[in-house]
Design a protein around this motif. Structure first.
Motif, PDB file in Angstrom:
ATOM      1  N   LEU A  98      -3.506  -6.215   6.397  1.00  0.00           N
ATOM      2  CA  LEU A  98      -2.996  -7.212   5.157  1.00  0.00           C
ATOM      3  C   LEU A  98      -4.135  -7.358   4.297  1.00  0.00           C
ATOM      4  CD1 LEU A  98      -1.024  -9.438   4.713  1.00  0.00           C
ATOM      5  CD2 LEU A  98      -2.735 -10.896   6.193  1.00  0.00           C
ATOM      6  N   HIS A  99      -5.282  -7.593   4.347  1.00  0.00           N
ATOM      7  CA  HIS A  99      -6.399  -7.892   3.458  1.00  0.00           C
ATOM      8  C   HIS A  99      -6.553  -6.713   2.407  1.00  0.00           C
ATOM      9  CE1 HIS A  99      -7.700 -11.629   5.138  1.00  0.00           C
ATOM     10  NE2 HIS A  99      -7.961 -11.051   6.135  1.00  0.00           N
ATOM     11  N   LEU A 100      -6.274  -5.479   3.075  1.00  0.00           N
ATOM     12  CA  LEU A 100      -6.337  -4.368   1.914  1.00  0.00           C
ATOM     13  C   LEU A 100      -5.163  -4.263   1.436  1.00  0.00           C
ATOM     14  CD1 LEU A 100      -7.482  -1.524   4.411  1.00  0.00           C
ATOM     15  CD2 LEU A 100      -8.969  -2.449   2.825  1.00  0.00           C
ATOM     16  N   ILE A 113      -5.446  -6.580  -1.921  1.00  0.00           N
ATOM     17  CA  ILE A 113      -6.453  -5.816  -2.877  1.00  0.00           C
ATOM     18  C   ILE A 113      -5.569  -4.917  -3.598  1.00  0.00           C
ATOM     19  CG2 ILE A 113      -8.394  -4.470  -3.034  1.00  0.00           C
ATOM     20  CD1 ILE A 113      -9.659  -6.135  -0.644  1.00  0.00           C
ATOM     21  N   ASN A 114      -4.998  -3.816  -2.709  1.00  0.00           N
ATOM     22  CA  ASN A 114      -4.171  -2.853  -3.568  1.00  0.00           C
ATOM     23  C   ASN A 114      -3.246  -3.229  -4.376  1.00  0.00           C
ATOM     24  OD1 ASN A 114      -4.122   0.229  -3.698  1.00  0.00           O
ATOM     25  ND2 ASN A 114      -1.906  -0.369  -3.156  1.00  0.00           N
ATOM     26  N   ILE A 121       0.848  -1.026  -0.065  1.00  0.00           N
ATOM     27  CA  ILE A 121      -0.105  -0.018   0.048  1.00  0.00           C
ATOM     28  C   ILE A 121       0.994   1.193   0.024  1.00  0.00           C
ATOM     29  CG2 ILE A 121      -1.779   1.119   1.140  1.00  0.00           C
ATOM     30  CD1 ILE A 121      -3.036  -1.244   2.254  1.00  0.00           C
ATOM     31  N   HIS A 122       1.479   1.529   1.195  1.00  0.00           N
ATOM     32  CA  HIS A 122       2.401   2.534   1.287  1.00  0.00           C
ATOM     33  C   HIS A 122       3.084   2.643   2.625  1.00  0.00           C
ATOM     34  CE1 HIS A 122       3.312   7.221   1.988  1.00  0.00           C
ATOM     35  NE2 HIS A 122       3.097   7.204   0.622  1.00  0.00           N
ATOM     36  N   ARG A 164      -2.915  -2.297  -8.432  1.00  0.00           N
ATOM     37  CA  ARG A 164      -1.581  -2.141  -9.226  1.00  0.00           C
ATOM     38  C   ARG A 164      -1.191  -3.051 -10.370  1.00  0.00           C
ATOM     39  NH1 ARG A 164       2.831  -1.894  -3.995  1.00  0.00           N
ATOM     40  NH2 ARG A 164       2.120   0.265  -3.218  1.00  0.00           N
ATOM     41  N   GLN A 165      -1.500  -4.423 -10.092  1.00  0.00           N
ATOM     42  CA  GLN A 165      -1.316  -5.163 -11.174  1.00  0.00           C
ATOM     43  C   GLN A 165      -2.561  -5.806 -12.179  1.00  0.00           C
ATOM     44  OE1 GLN A 165       0.899  -8.488  -9.330  1.00  0.00           O
ATOM     45  NE2 GLN A 165       2.891  -7.140  -8.808  1.00  0.00           N
ATOM     46  N   ARG A 166      -3.511  -5.257 -11.768  1.00  0.00           N
ATOM     47  CA  ARG A 166      -4.768  -5.677 -12.506  1.00  0.00           C
ATOM     48  C   ARG A 166      -4.873  -7.081 -12.672  1.00  0.00           C
ATOM     49  NH1 ARG A 166      -5.138  -0.844 -11.829  1.00  0.00           N
ATOM     50  NH2 ARG A 166      -5.900   0.597 -13.043  1.00  0.00           N
TER      51      ARG A 166
END
Length: 447
Positions: free
Chosen positions: A375-377, A380-381, A90-91, A386-388
């Motif tokens: 972790l779950h977020l 998804i991110n 994520i960041h 990001r990677q589609r």
């Protein structure tokens, strides 16, 4: 597999010595196959007797979390667990706070394990004070962890076998008592579902304690830089350990609840041991007491200390925490400063919460479950946004289900645990602002 330092800008300092089998054993030891022995009374009270149902819900929630760990460990095979995954998935800022939240779990859980062990030993050896047990357990575990993960892995195998023997004896004698005792009833469905007492919010509230027993599987991810069997090893080991131990939790608590029908316990700390006496007399009662003390106070605390020391090592390496925590012993290749710090904190917390097992359990679980939400977020991110990714089930459906279940468990948690958890988060915000705004510390990752 490309070395970690080539992918992520780190020098490989920790020794790659652990096989998938070692990781599975590590996770099973961390979860403790006989973990319900120590908290059975508290879960029994909160779940109105439906203890195996609470463990089943907990295992389902942790299944989806294990799948998210598997996904992120493939993308980022580095030490640091949720901290490392959220930071890269994520960041950087999110990574810090997820690491800060999971610290509440890992840095307190060794103390909780020592307290449970002392509570198990107290009825048998009343002359030995709690602080003596705490000090002894901490000293033994710290020395073993300083010698390195290979030594720890060997010790774990023997401890796991001993736990399995005690558990097998309880299951056999328990079933014999239920089916051929003075008042045979067999296994009933009431422990799984009792319509007269069932309430989803009540059972989920009990899950907030029961889930403590499952937290060990995520500790496997802290050893990513010490695994020698490729990027899938952490994910495979986490899932295998979770499913095997989860099934054992459900079976043993199902037997225990049916055995305990009509009983009133002296106190929640000894509920399981008094139940075991119905199946095997005082011999089994004391055997389960000793088994709890050794498995929680030595085996589980051993790997718990190893896990948190690796997270402190990772955060110190990134200068999110004092860099001294990243120091590695020149001979044993272990993060010795972090290991010694965990020992000191465990002693202080253990003495402070000596008579508050349930409160400390919920606080520990607040930190862990909050970290799992992030972790779950991260899955998804990283994968979907990001990677589609086209793997909708693994990278979207599973983490969303895990997110919803864990979010509900947190919502039903005791308000005092949530208050302390939010206070911890507030302390983390203050620390982060001082580090970045006042001390001007910035973390540069070579991704």
């Amino acid at each position: 597999m490309m070395p970690v330092e080539q992918n992520f800008g780190y020098k490989q300092e920790l020794k790659r010595a652990l096989s998938i089998r070692d990781l599975v054993v590590y996770g099973m030891i961390f979860m403790v196959p006989i973990a319900p022995f120590g908290v059975f009374g508290y879960v029994y009270e909160d779940a109105r007797g439906m203890v195996p149902l609470a463990y089943l819900i907990g295992m389902v929630a942790m299944f989806f979390t294990a799948m998210s760990y598997w996904s992120m460990s493939r993308a980022f095979p580095v030490a640091g667990s949720v901290y490392a995954y959220a930071q890269r998935g994520i960041h950087e800022v999110v990574g810090f706070f997820s690491g800060w939240l999971i610290l509440l779990d890992y840095i307190l859980v060794p103390a909780l394990l020592y307290i449970v062990s002392a509570a198990a030993l107290q009825p048998m050896v009343p002359g030995v004070p709690a602080w003596a047990w705490l000090t002894g357990f901490i000293a033994v575990n710290t020395l073993i962890n300083l010698f390195g993960v290979e030594f720890t892995a060997k010790a774990n195998r023997y401890i796991l076998v001993a736990e399995g023997i005690i558990l097998a004896v309880f299951i056999v004698l328990g079933l014999v008592a239920l089916y051929s005792g003075d008042h045979p009833t067999g296994l009933t469905l009431a422990p799984l579902y009792n319509p007269e007492k069932f309430s989803l919010s009540v059972v989920v509230g009990a899950v907030s304690i029961a889930v403590l027993s499952f937290l060990g599987f995520d500790g496997i991810s802290t050893l990513s830089e010490e695994s020698r069997d490729g990027v899938d090893s952490v994910g495979k080991a986490s899932l295998v350990a979770l499913l095997v131990v989860g099934a054992l939790f459900i079976l043993q608590t199902w037997i225990a609840v049916d055995l305990a029908r009509g009983m009133s316990f002296s106190n929640n700390d000894v509920a399981f041991y008094e139940t075991a006496a119905r199946a095997g007399g005082n011999t089994l009662k004391y055997a389960t007491m000793w088994a709890t003390a050794l498995s929680w106070g030595i085996a589980n605390a051993l790997v718990a200390q190893a896990a948190i020391s690796r997270i402190l090592y990772a955060m110190g390496r990134d200068r999110k925490l004092p860099h001294v925590l990243a120091k590695v012993h020149p001979k044993y290749q272990t993060p010795y400063v972090s290991t010694l710090l965990v020992a000191a904190v465990s002693l202080a917390v253990g003495l402070a919460f000596a008579s508050h097992i349930d409160s400390l359990s919920r606080i520990v679980n607040f930190g862990a479950l909050s970290g799992f939400l992030v972790l779950h977020l991260s899955v998804i991110n990283h994968y979907m946004i990001r990677q589609r990714s086209r793997r909708w089930v693994l990278h979207l459906v599973f983490p969303l289900i895990g997110l919803l279940i864990i979010g509900y468990v947190l919502w039903q948690m005791d308000w005092q645990a949530k208050a302390i958890g939010l206070a911890w988060l507030g302390l983390g915000i203050a620390y982060y602002l001082v580090s970045t705004r006042v001390l001007k510390r910035e973390v540069q990752l070579e991704l």
